[in-house]
Enzyme design. Structure first.
Site, PDB file in Angstrom:
ATOM      1  N   TYR A 234       0.800  -1.213   0.000  1.00 13.97           N
ATOM      2  CA  TYR A 234       0.000   0.000   0.000  1.00 13.97           C
ATOM      3  C   TYR A 234       0.839   1.272   0.000  1.00 13.97           C
ATOM      4  O   TYR A 234       2.049   1.265   0.108  1.00 13.97           O
ATOM      5  CB  TYR A 234      -1.008  -0.027   1.146  1.00 13.97           C
ATOM      6  CG  TYR A 234      -2.238   0.760   0.803  1.00 13.97           C
ATOM      7  CD1 TYR A 234      -2.987   0.428  -0.320  1.00 13.97           C
ATOM      8  CD2 TYR A 234      -2.623   1.866   1.546  1.00 13.97           C
ATOM      9  CE1 TYR A 234      -4.096   1.165  -0.678  1.00 13.97           C
ATOM     10  CE2 TYR A 234      -3.742   2.601   1.197  1.00 13.97           C
ATOM     11  CZ  TYR A 234      -4.479   2.255   0.088  1.00 13.97           C
ATOM     12  OH  TYR A 234      -5.568   2.997  -0.272  1.00 13.97           O
TER      13      TYR A 234
ATOM     14  N   TRP B  62       1.014   4.275   1.934  1.00 11.71           N
ATOM     15  CA  TRP B  62       1.400   5.265   2.928  1.00 11.71           C
ATOM     16  C   TRP B  62       2.643   4.933   3.753  1.00 11.71           C
ATOM     17  O   TRP B  62       3.259   5.812   4.331  1.00 11.71           O
ATOM     18  CB  TRP B  62       0.223   5.540   3.862  1.00 11.71           C
ATOM     19  CG  TRP B  62      -0.804   6.416   3.225  1.00 11.71           C
ATOM     20  CD1 TRP B  62      -2.043   6.047   2.799  1.00 11.71           C
ATOM     21  CD2 TRP B  62      -0.678   7.809   2.898  1.00 11.71           C
ATOM     22  NE1 TRP B  62      -2.703   7.124   2.237  1.00 11.71           N
ATOM     23  CE2 TRP B  62      -1.884   8.218   2.292  1.00 11.71           C
ATOM     24  CE3 TRP B  62       0.338   8.749   3.066  1.00 11.71           C
ATOM     25  CZ2 TRP B  62      -2.108   9.517   1.857  1.00 11.71           C
ATOM     26  CZ3 TRP B  62       0.118  10.052   2.629  1.00 11.71           C
ATOM     27  CH2 TRP B  62      -1.094  10.427   2.036  1.00 11.71           C
TER      28      TRP B  62
END
Length: 823
Positions: free
Chosen positions: A144, A146
């Site tokens: 992902y 972040w």
């Protein structure tokens, strides 16, 4: 919140942040008397770190940051943290069998410390063997967005590059933040909209009379960015506040709670029930139409399909007229308020800031579609400072740009020259398998079955191995208990991670990752592009941690493709390559940049000149001036209020025009609310980035009883005998969590607020048990928005709340698992 109050808040954090670090062995170049201040950055901002004897003593804001986030104070604690994964680890049963074994023991049995060679050999072998036997559909590697940052060693980029060299993997279209918007908006406005360049605040403040902040909280969410924020947009917020307080601009906040931005601007609060925004918008549209307040000329010239939508408004499709009385019964906003709100927006130039939360709910596509219809009816799209925005509340957007080159980064794609050198390479024979964002657990649960999305049938892959980097799915994903159940079906789980997250603890192989201050990289500030930043390895990596670049290079080396991954460059050489590319771009802009050596020594290069050509930018200006010459990307070239393409899909949960569709769970469901009468929403916390920083000292500033806070109003608290400081149990059929109670009337009746991102802390990891720490995704639903987008519905969930009277057990989210030195 005034700026001085925000700074005061930051100074309070500063007083609490002199984190005494543990000794870092082997940092031989420094003595106890060495002390230096160095520059670095992360997703919270640029900062100066004070380092002594190889330890980060404290961090403080960089002088060039206009509105520094207090979260940068946690940088020291992030490095010298008790939850760090210091060495490569393998789950005991997996190591003993040299492969998948006793998956049901994930989270329960010991880990064994191993050498890097053992961990990498096991990882490379099982990734290669799984791929060779089952192909790309067997390897899940979304990794992902972040976690970590940078242009060279960001875990997401280099991990996906590595898996493309392997031959391909299961990836996701879209993202958890904007998944529904990314699918619906190309049908409506011809582009993503949610990531397009937004209107500048300068144009809004000078020209708009009404600013509507709908389902978003810019003052909070703009603390962080995809890259490094400099928070220039906060200067614009000060100007906006001045305009509001002087009466030049009216500000509105449409939200079930009074958020940070509403309080800062003292906006008029339109208190809407969760998941009913579409009904409110439709009622406003009906009012605008029947009272002849809508811009008929704009509708005729710039849109298609209004007549079909009008039939729905007037009840000619289903026999129910969608007037403000109808809307009020659904959304909870009284009829007079709806009428006044609609009239005010129609009378003077208005800009709608529509947030991502609106489309993270059941049938979330309808919200962004209906926002667009409402904006079109108001007729202010393309006029200076008016119209609609979907991205202005994020990524430090809206401030004046600087004249600066945009730096690149290492690519996820494989250079063409290696296709020729390796004509039989696996990446030439296979391709990635793409599923909708947030549908990974559904794929594990239903492999081989078809899933409708955006007019196509997608065959769900059979995932057998997961490679996780840059995030913790067990915190991010919904219906955690179901996820854990499905997780056991996966043969191998590999996690590259700096911390012992719940995902790491539920893995088979753990690869320890270095953080930003422990590795080399380069970055550029987001929003305005004002700075290019040199990131140096200022401290020794914790334990045997390595960069994601190094880890992925070593895996590719074991497959015989090291040069394909590195392109024969070290991390520092990649940094120099990226910088030199920016130098060449700068020359075409008549900008001078220092040599790489001078840049690296100073730590940054700054671009000071404003880009006056974009400072008054308003989206859709050219389209409004000439809709034939500047067609939108829709089939008609116009705003599609009715989409023939979507209509032909013949979906029962997403028709040809926006409409109100009851969510799977909401406060208007009389049967479900008998058992679960509260709607829970999970906004972002102002104290962290999703789950990042929850393992630092900062959580001590906001947690109640060591748990994530629950915000509930006095009326609902009184019903349950709750007061601030109590511990409450929130539950539904999917699970249960404990939270610390905070009673405040900033939230409306029948609604509970628990911020997303609390680390998962069950009584027994691997089983369906009470989460002691308050991870709200234990309660949320893992379901697609509709057959169109199939994105997540994080904000759709009903619960019950009661005072907890049981035994409070230790929170284990921040403790390491049991580790043994050998089998």
């Amino acid at each position: 919140m005034k700026r001085r109050d925000f700074i005061k808040y930051g100074s309070i954090l500063g007083a609490a942040t002199t984190v005494k670090a543990k000794s870092l062995e082997g940092w031989a170049d420094l003595t106890n008397f060495d002390k230096k201040t160095v520059l670095s950055s992360n997703r919270f901002g640029m900062f100066e770190a004070v380092i002594q004897s190889g330890e980060v003593l404290e961090t403080k804001a960089f002088k060039g940051d206009y509105f520094p986030s207090p979260m940068i104070k946690a940088a020291a604690d992030r490095i010298q943290n008790q939850t760090r994964v210091e060495y490569p680890m393998v789950r005991k049963s997996f190591l003993k069998a040299k492969g998948p074994s006793n998956n049901h023991l994930r989270g329960k049995e010991e880990f064994v410390r191993v050498s890097w060679d053992v961990a990498l050999d096991l990882t490379a072998k099982h990734m290669r063997d799984t791929f060779d036997k089952y192909g790309p559909e067997s390897i899940y590697g979304e990794c992902y967005w972040w976690g970590g940052s940078g242009r060279v060693s960001w875990g997401r980029t280099v991990s996906r590059r590595m898996m493309r060299i392997l031959g391909g993997f299961v990836t996701e279209s879209g993202d958890y933040s904007t998944g529904a918007g990314l699918v619906i908006m190309p049908h409506v406005l011809g582009g993503s909209s949610v990531y397009d360049t937004p209107t500048k605040w300068k144009s809004i403040i000078e020209n708009a009379k009404n600013v509507v902040i709908w389902g978003c909280d810019p003052l909070l969410t703009n603390q962080i960015t995809w890259s490094t924020p400099m928070h220039r947009c906060y200067k614009e917020y000060e100007k906006l506040q001045a305009a509001v307080f002087s009466g030049k601009i009216k500000a509105f906040s449409v939200d079930p709670r009074k958020n940070e931005t509403q309080k800062y601007l003292d906006s008029e609060h339109i208190a809407v029930k969760p998941n009913t925004d579409v009904a409110l918008m439709i009622g406003m549209a009906h009012y605008l139409y029947t009272k002849k307040l809508y811009d008929e000329k704009f509708i005729k010239k710039y849109t298609v399909g209004f007549n079909k939508f009008k039939k729905y408004l007037l009840g000619k499709e289903d026999g129910e007229e969608k007037d403000i009385k109808w809307a009020s019964k659904i959304c909870g906003v009284d009829e007079k308020t709806i009428a006044k709100f609609a009239t005010t927006l129609a009378k003077e130039r208005t800009v709608l800031l529509c947030g991502r939360a609106l489309q993270r709910q059941d049938h979330g596509e309808q919200a962004h579609w209906m926002c667009t219809v409402l904006a079109a009816m108001l007729g202010h799209m393309g006029l200076p400072g008016g119209g609609i925005e979907f991205s202005l509340a994020y990524n430090s957007s809206g401030a004046t740009d600087k004249l600066a080159p945009t730096i690149t980064g290492i690519s996820q794609s494989i250079p063409e020259k290696y296709n020729k050198k390796y004509p039989n390479a696996p990446w030439l024979k296979h391709h990635d398998v793409v599923i909708p964002s947030s549908r990974s657990i559904e794929a594990i649960q239903r492999p081989g079955e078809d899933l409708d999305q955006n007019g196509k049938k997608i065959k769900l892959p059979h995932i057998r191995l997961m490679y996780n980097a840059s995030g913790s799915p067990l915190t991010r994903h919904h219906d955690v208990n179901n996820m854990i159940k499905q997780w056991k079906k996966v043969d191998t789980v590999i996690t590259a991670e700096p911390y012992w997250t719940s995902t790491a603890k539920m893995s088979d192989i753990i690869l320890p990752v270095a953080t930003e201050l422990e590795r080399i990289d380069i970055d550029q500030t987001g929003g305005t592009k004002e700075y290019i930043i040199a990131r140096k390895a200022h401290v020794k990596p914790k334990g045997e941690s390595q960069s994601d670049f190094w880890i992925c290079r070593e895996l590719c080396k074991r497959w015989g493709y090291e040069e394909v991954f590195t392109e024969e460059k070290t991390e520092l050489e990649w940094v120099k390559y990226i910088y030199e590319d920016a130098v060449q771009k700068a020359k075409t802009m008549n900008l001078k940049m220092p040599s790489f050596e001078k840049f690296w020594e100073k730590g940054y290069v700054r671009f000071e000149e404003d880009d006056t050509s974009t400072q008054n930018y308003t989206r859709y200006t050219e389209f409004r001036e000439n809709p034939y010459k500047h067609r939108l990307g829709t089939p008609s070239g116009k705003i599609e209020i009715y989409s023939p393409v979507i209509a032909k899909f013949n979906y029962d949960d997403c028709k040809g025009h926006p409409m109100w569709i009851e969510p799977i769970e909401w406060l208007g469901d009389k049967e479900k609310t008998k058992k679960y009468p509260m709607h829970i929403i999970s906004p972002h916390s102002k104290y962290r980035l999703h789950s990042q920083l929850n393992n630092t000292f900062i959580r001590g500033l906001y947690e109640i009883g060591g748990r994530e806070p629950l915000v509930i109003n006095h009326k609902e608290a009184k019903k349950r005998g709750l007061k601030t400081g109590d511990i409450a149990r929130i539950f539904n059929d999917r699970g249960e969590i404990l939270v610390g109670v905070y009673v405040s009337d900033i939230v409306i009746d029948d609604v509970a607020v628990v911020c997303e991102g609390a680390w998962y802390s069950p009584e027994k990891l691997g089983d369906k048990t009470l989460c002691q720490h308050g991870n709200v995704n234990v309660l949320t639903i893992d379901k697609g928005t509709s057959k169109l987008a199939q994105s997540n519905i994080a904000h759709t969930a009903l619960v019950q709340i009661e005072k907890y009277k049981g035994e409070l057990k230790p929170i284990n989210a921040f403790t390491k698992p049991k580790i043994i030195q050998s089998l």
